[in-house]
Design an enzyme around this catalytic site. Structure first.
Site, PDB file in Angstrom:
ATOM      1  N   ASN A  49       0.839  -1.200   0.000  1.00  0.00           N
ATOM      2  CA  ASN A  49       0.000   0.000   0.000  1.00  0.00           C
ATOM      3  C   ASN A  49       0.875   1.250   0.000  1.00  0.00           C
ATOM      4  O   ASN A  49       1.937   1.296   0.636  1.00  0.00           O
ATOM      5  CB  ASN A  49      -1.014  -0.001   1.148  1.00  0.00           C
ATOM      6  N   GLU A  51       0.338   5.186   0.654  1.00  0.00           N
ATOM      7  CA  GLU A  51      -0.593   6.208   1.140  1.00  0.00           C
ATOM      8  C   GLU A  51      -0.168   7.596   0.672  1.00  0.00           C
ATOM      9  O   GLU A  51       0.952   7.805   0.200  1.00  0.00           O
ATOM     10  CB  GLU A  51      -0.682   6.138   2.663  1.00  0.00           C
ATOM     11  N   CYS A  60      -4.127   0.635  -2.559  1.00  0.00           N
ATOM     12  CA  CYS A  60      -3.939  -0.601  -1.784  1.00  0.00           C
ATOM     13  C   CYS A  60      -2.897  -1.513  -2.438  1.00  0.00           C
ATOM     14  O   CYS A  60      -2.668  -1.465  -3.652  1.00  0.00           O
ATOM     15  CB  CYS A  60      -5.248  -1.378  -1.703  1.00  0.00           C
ATOM     16  N   GLU A  62      -3.043  -4.670  -3.094  1.00  0.00           N
ATOM     17  CA  GLU A  62      -3.561  -5.607  -4.110  1.00  0.00           C
ATOM     18  C   GLU A  62      -3.583  -4.962  -5.490  1.00  0.00           C
ATOM     19  O   GLU A  62      -3.228  -5.574  -6.499  1.00  0.00           O
ATOM     20  CB  GLU A  62      -4.988  -6.046  -3.755  1.00  0.00           C
ATOM     21  N   CYS A  94     -10.168  -5.020   0.261  1.00  0.00           N
ATOM     22  CA  CYS A  94     -11.272  -4.060   0.361  1.00  0.00           C
ATOM     23  C   CYS A  94     -12.172  -4.157  -0.878  1.00  0.00           C
ATOM     24  O   CYS A  94     -11.830  -4.802  -1.880  1.00  0.00           O
ATOM     25  CB  CYS A  94     -10.733  -2.637   0.520  1.00  0.00           C
ATOM     26  N   CYS A  97     -10.636  -3.107  -4.236  1.00  0.00           N
ATOM     27  CA  CYS A  97      -9.698  -4.116  -4.754  1.00  0.00           C
ATOM     28  C   CYS A  97     -10.435  -5.340  -5.272  1.00  0.00           C
ATOM     29  O   CYS A  97     -10.047  -5.915  -6.293  1.00  0.00           O
ATOM     30  CB  CYS A  97      -8.688  -4.501  -3.669  1.00  0.00           C
TER      31      CYS A  97
HETATM   32  N1  THU Z   1      -5.246  -1.409   2.440  1.00  0.00           N
HETATM   33  C1  THU Z   1      -4.706  -2.250   1.523  1.00  0.00           C
HETATM   34  O1  THU Z   1      -3.567  -2.076   1.081  1.00  0.00           O
HETATM   35  N2  THU Z   1      -5.457  -3.306   1.112  1.00  0.00           N
HETATM   36  C2  THU Z   1      -6.730  -3.550   1.532  1.00  0.00           C
HETATM   37  O2  THU Z   1      -7.387  -4.452   1.014  1.00  0.00           O
HETATM   38  C3  THU Z   1      -7.297  -2.762   2.623  1.00  0.00           C
HETATM   39  C4  THU Z   1      -6.568  -1.529   2.966  1.00  0.00           C
HETATM   40  C5  THU Z   1      -4.439  -0.275   2.890  1.00  0.00           C
HETATM   41  C6  THU Z   1      -4.943   1.062   2.441  1.00  0.00           C
HETATM   42  C7  THU Z   1      -4.394   1.969   3.514  1.00  0.00           C
HETATM   43  O3  THU Z   1      -3.069   2.316   3.177  1.00  0.00           O
HETATM   44  C8  THU Z   1      -4.362   1.107   4.755  1.00  0.00           C
HETATM   45  O4  THU Z   1      -4.440  -0.235   4.293  1.00  0.00           O
HETATM   46  C9  THU Z   1      -5.485   1.387   5.729  1.00  0.00           C
HETATM   47  O5  THU Z   1      -6.709   1.304   5.131  1.00  0.00           O
END
Ligand code: THU
Length: 137
Positions: A49, A51, A60, A62, A94, A97
């Site tokens: 991920n 941010e 994310c 994925e 999520c 994704c």
């Molecule tokens: N996140 C992911 O990388 N994958 C997911 O399926 C759920 C959330 C990340 C996004 C963000 O950087 C952190 O997790 C908190 O939501």
């Protein structure tokens, strides 16, 4: 979880852990690693991920893994995805994704959920997104 017959699954877990260590997650402090395996060949693509201070720009792990594979190989068939977080029970992808995974796979597509000790569970895309949006064309 027993998974001897799944090609490169242990390698995929290690690669996802390495990717997770590269996560840029200063806002949530929640690090995620993901790997997607190409079908039929020994090729794994990883993502973490990433941010952003403008939170909606965050991507994310994925999606980074899938987009990385597509950027390198084009739209190729995928065999499975593996996800690692420190959550117990394991985190699932999520909704955004899942929608992206659905675009490039099929309802029986396997997703291996892992915590920091290894793969714990196998779920199918269709379990998590049973009736996803497909196309308006
Ligand atoms: N996140 C992911 O990388 N994958 C997911 O399926 C759920 C959330 C990340 C996004 C963000 O950087 C952190 O997790 C908190 O939501």
């Amino acid at each position: 979880m027993k998974h001897q017959k799944i090609p490169l699954l242990e390698e995929a877990f290690k690669k996802a852990m390495l990717a997770r260590n590269r996560a840029h997650a200063p806002y949530s402090n929640f690090k995620v690693g993901a790997v997607i395996k190409l079908a039929g060949i020994d090729k794994l693509y990883s993502g973490c991920n990433v941010e952003n201070a403008s939170f909606g720009a965050t991507v994310c792990a994925e999606r980074v893994a899938i987009f990385s594979a597509i950027a390198s190989k084009g739209k190729v068939p995928f065999e499975y995805m593996l996800l690692v977080t420190d959550m117990n029970p394991c985190a699932v992808p999520c909704g955004i994704c899942l929608q992206v995974i659905a675009e490039f796979t099929y309802p029986e597509f396997p997703i291996y959920l892992s915590n920091l000790t290894g793969v714990q569970e196998k779920v199918m895309l269709g379990d998590l997104l049973p009736r996803g949006f497909t196309s308006f064309t």
